[in-house]
Design a protein around this motif. Structure first.
Motif, PDB file in Angstrom:
ATOM      1  N   GLY A 337       0.840  -1.188  -0.083  1.00 43.66           N
ATOM      2  CA  GLY A 337       0.035   0.125  -0.095  1.00 43.66           C
ATOM      3  C   GLY A 337       0.732   1.314  -0.098  1.00 43.66           C
ATOM      4  N   ASP A 338       0.147   2.488   0.005  1.00 38.38           N
ATOM      5  CA  ASP A 338       0.878   3.761   0.117  1.00 38.38           C
ATOM      6  C   ASP A 338       1.203   3.962   1.690  1.00 38.38           C
ATOM      7  N   TRP A 339       2.044   3.960   2.093  1.00 36.72           N
ATOM      8  CA  TRP A 339       2.377   4.107   3.625  1.00 36.72           C
ATOM      9  C   TRP A 339       3.274   5.393   3.566  1.00 36.72           C
ATOM     10  N   TYR A 340       2.462   6.484   4.220  1.00 35.65           N
ATOM     11  CA  TYR A 340       3.111   7.811   4.280  1.00 35.65           C
ATOM     12  C   TYR A 340       3.817   8.131   5.739  1.00 35.65           C
ATOM     13  N   VAL A 341       5.200   8.218   5.608  1.00 31.51           N
ATOM     14  CA  VAL A 341       5.940   8.356   6.902  1.00 31.51           C
ATOM     15  C   VAL A 341       5.520   9.658   7.594  1.00 31.51           C
ATOM     16  N   VAL A 356      14.569  16.728   8.039  1.00 30.23           N
ATOM     17  CA  VAL A 356      14.048  16.272   6.934  1.00 30.23           C
ATOM     18  C   VAL A 356      12.570  16.703   6.483  1.00 30.23           C
ATOM     19  N   ILE A 357      12.452  17.013   5.050  1.00 28.51           N
ATOM     20  CA  ILE A 357      11.278  17.579   4.685  1.00 28.51           C
ATOM     21  C   ILE A 357      10.256  16.436   4.520  1.00 28.51           C
ATOM     22  N   TRP A 358       9.537  16.180   5.318  1.00 27.50           N
ATOM     23  CA  TRP A 358       8.713  14.716   5.285  1.00 27.50           C
ATOM     24  C   TRP A 358       7.668  14.781   4.371  1.00 27.50           C
ATOM     25  N   ASP A 359       7.244  16.017   3.801  1.00 29.50           N
ATOM     26  CA  ASP A 359       5.988  16.047   2.791  1.00 29.50           C
ATOM     27  C   ASP A 359       6.744  15.735   1.536  1.00 29.50           C
ATOM     28  N   LEU A 419      11.739   2.072   0.638  1.00 27.88           N
ATOM     29  CA  LEU A 419      12.410   3.405   1.196  1.00 27.88           C
ATOM     30  C   LEU A 419      13.550   3.585   0.347  1.00 27.88           C
ATOM     31  N   TRP A 420      14.123   2.854  -0.470  1.00 23.79           N
ATOM     32  CA  TRP A 420      15.033   3.199  -1.664  1.00 23.79           C
ATOM     33  C   TRP A 420      14.686   4.070  -2.584  1.00 23.79           C
ATOM     34  N   ARG A 421      13.095   4.237  -2.800  1.00 24.75           N
ATOM     35  CA  ARG A 421      12.782   5.074  -3.815  1.00 24.75           C
ATOM     36  C   ARG A 421      13.171   6.598  -3.436  1.00 24.75           C
ATOM     37  N   TRP A 422      13.248   6.777  -1.898  1.00 24.89           N
ATOM     38  CA  TRP A 422      13.799   8.111  -1.552  1.00 24.89           C
ATOM     39  C   TRP A 422      15.151   8.244  -2.165  1.00 24.89           C
ATOM     40  N   ALA A 423      15.981   7.575  -2.032  1.00 22.72           N
ATOM     41  CA  ALA A 423      17.617   7.890  -2.623  1.00 22.72           C
ATOM     42  C   ALA A 423      17.271   7.952  -4.150  1.00 22.72           C
ATOM     43  N   ALA A 428      15.543  16.384  -2.130  1.00 21.39           N
ATOM     44  CA  ALA A 428      15.275  16.612  -0.763  1.00 21.39           C
ATOM     45  C   ALA A 428      14.896  15.004  -0.153  1.00 21.39           C
ATOM     46  N   ALA A 429      14.116  14.214  -0.974  1.00 19.41           N
ATOM     47  CA  ALA A 429      13.944  12.746  -0.637  1.00 19.41           C
ATOM     48  C   ALA A 429      15.175  12.086  -0.369  1.00 19.41           C
TER      49      ALA A 429
END
Length: 586
Positions: A337-341, A356-359, A419-423, A428-429
């Motif tokens: 699912g789409d889990w937003y931190v 960290v800019i969480w949005d 979470l690898w998609r952040w990198a 900012a992600a």
């Protein structure tokens, strides 16, 4: 009456001189030109001598001469040293003055495409071109930065040919060698391309490097007919350790493990060893895919300061259960699912994750939802919600076992996948991903970590000739000036890093290998300035000769700048004094 007139003229002259009113007049376009002299490394030799002659000729017309390269500086006749040729800032500075603007360059300018057309049309351009030549060069060197004595390092070397080739269709060959000091690590024969760059891989065992610690590899290309030897070598700094500081067991191997290994080596600056389970019960080296014995896996886990089990942590339980050091469990087989931190809760990670800019973070793709309450001894550091609704589920938990049950062992669990998609996203992600990894690892290793242990770190360990070494302030404290000692061979120099508002400091050094140490802290390491520069390569000129569009300008001249007005004031006072003496007046 004449005395009154003379006295009035003298007093009026003094009042006007004190007031100093100004008037404007139109100056011709060629009056006091501005000469912009290209001081990049490509101007060395004959082009620089010709450019100096041109500048001296304009100096006779009261010209203002500036040097440009990586920055705009005052004129001097010292040889060019800039590792880039940026004329844009110089043209912008000259735009504030009217009159003729003259650019003296070899035409190989880096930022022509970014300069506005109207600004580029104005200057007169005088081109002093380099003679054409053939150049073989090493374009780049890539490889693992932190390794252990038992590893095999694989350097990916890009090399190429540029410039004018002699007639003939014969293949050109050369050799690429890797050395540390005077000791050669490996060598390979290569075929040079007709133009452009190609890559090759040079593997060799790390055990050939004489001693652990920081070492600087020199990768050199030797080719016949090469007219420019200064771009034939590149430097690459590596850190050799006796044992890996972190070991990753990935079952199954996926993108999460790959991005974690690369980021962990970068932010924590420790050697990382990756083992992957490609088949049930069969573990392989993550870099070479060579099968690894169970005894070697157990030994690596026992000696590592940090053991990480990813994917299905139960598959690596045999290696993690015996570890008395820090352990990180990272299961990735959770509820999709789409889990937003969400923003961090009160925990030891709150301060490191404050920036960290969480949005800006994309959602996690899955979260392992616990069917029971979390261990009351554990601390929840981060939570996520499915589609931003419903109950908050912990995704980062921290647990410290008492000394009697594991000698104060620290255990962290990250139960989110994707979470690898952040990198991968960058910006900012990517910085958010790096911050989370650094904060968790810092807590596990009981260190003030990459974000705070080191107050400042070099952005790149190797820089080309003529470019500064850039340092980045990483501590949460306010940036301040730091003294740095740099040792090269038998000489030591001391300098000061002064950080700007963005936390960046620059230090320009001559080519060489430097071991640095910052005053008042543990920061030390190696930085290298290469003999290589992009300026040595032959490039097609991007700026051609042109007459320019000089404009006339108005000059403001104050009354005190007119010498004849002082003559009037002095003459009036002197004549009045003489007449008064003749008439016998006091």
């Amino acid at each position: 009456m004449p005395l009154l007139i003379l006295r009035g003229v003298a007093v009026l002259s003094l009042i006007l001189l004190l007031w100093n009113p100004a008037s404007s007049r139109l100056l011709p376009a060629g009056d006091q030109p501005i000469v912009l002299l290209d001081a990049s490394l490509s101007m060395s030799g004959v082009p620089w001598r010709a450019a100096l002659d041109t500048a001296r000729a304009y100096a006779r017309r009261r010209a203002v001469v500036w040097r440009f390269g990586t920055a705009v500086t005052a004129f001097d006749t010292s040889p060019p040293t800039a590792g880039a040729s940026h004329v844009g800032p110089a043209l912008e500075a000259a735009a504030g003055r009217a009159g003729e603007v003259v650019v003296v360059t070899d035409g190989e300018v880096d930022d022509v495409a970014a300069i506005p057309a109207d600004l580029l049309r104005r200057p007169r351009v005088i081109v002093q071109p380099r003679a054409p030549f053939l150049d073989a060069y090493v374009a780049s060197v890539e490889g693992t930065r932190h390794v252990t004595r038992t590893d095999t390092i694989r350097l990916r070397v890009s090399y190429g040919v540029a410039g004018k080739r002699e007639t003939g269709n014969g293949k050109r060959t050369g050799s690429i060698s890797v050395s540390v000091g005077t000791r050669q690590m490996t060598s390979e024969r290569v075929t040079l391309p007709d133009s452009g760059t190609i890559s090759t891989e040079l593997p060799f065992p790390v055990s050939r490097i004489p001693s652990p610690g920081w070492a600087v590899l020199e990768v050199r290309l030797d080719a016949s007919g090469d007219a420019e030897p200064r771009d034939n070598s590149r430097l690459f700094a590596i850190d050799v350790s006796l044992e890996p500081a972190a070991v990753i067991f990935a079952s199954p191997p996926d993108w999460e493990a790959r991005f974690l290994a690369r980021t962990l080596s970068d932010v924590a600056r420790v050697p990382v060893k990756v083992f992957v389970e490609t088949e049930a019960g069969r573990w392989r080296d993550g870099a070479t895919l060579v099968p690894v014995a169970t005894s070697a896996l157990s030994s690596a886990a026992a000696n590592a300061r940090l053991v990480i089990a990813m994917g299905d942590p139960e598959r690596a339980r045999a290696f993690t259960s015996g570890s008395r050091n820090a352990v990180l469990f990272w299961p990735t087989n959770g509820q999709p699912g789409d889990w937003y931190v969400e923003r961090p809760l009160s925990s030891p990670l709150t301060a490191p994750l404050a920036g960290v800019i969480w949005d800006s973070l994309p959602p996690a793709t899955a979260v392992v939802v616990q069917s029971h309450d979390t261990n009351p001894a554990s601390t929840v550091a981060l939570v996520a919600r499915l589609a931003r609704r419903g109950s908050a589920r912990p995704i980062v938990t921290l647990e410290e076992r008492p000394a009697g049950r594991g000698a104060g062992q620290r255990i962290a669990t990250i139960s989110a996948a994707g979470l690898w998609r952040w990198a991968f996203r960058g910006g900012a992600a990517q910085e958010g991903y790096r911050s989370v990894v650094a904060a968790v690892v810092d807590w596990l290793l009981r260190e003030r970590g990459a974000g705070s242990r080191e107050r400042a770190v070099p952005v790149a360990l190797e820089v080309p000739n003529g470019l500064p070494i850039v340092w980045h302030w990483t501590s949460p404290d306010t940036a301040r000036a730091l003294a740095v000692a740099l040792r090269s061979n038998d000489s030591t120099r001391t300098d000061t890093l002064r950080f700007d508002a963005g936390g960046r400091a620059e230090l320009l050094l001559p080519p060489g290998v430097y071991r640095y140490a910052l005053s008042g802290g543990p920061e030390q390491g190696v930085v290298a300035v290469e003999a290589y520069s992009n300026e040595w390569l032959p490039h097609a000129p991007t700026l051609s000769a042109q007459p320019g569009e000089a404009t006339s300008r108005f000059a403001s001249i104050g009354l005190r700048d007119r010498w004849w007005f002082f003559v009037i004031a002095i003459a009036a006072l002197a004549t009045e004094w003489a007449l008064r003496r003749r008439q016998g007046l006091p």
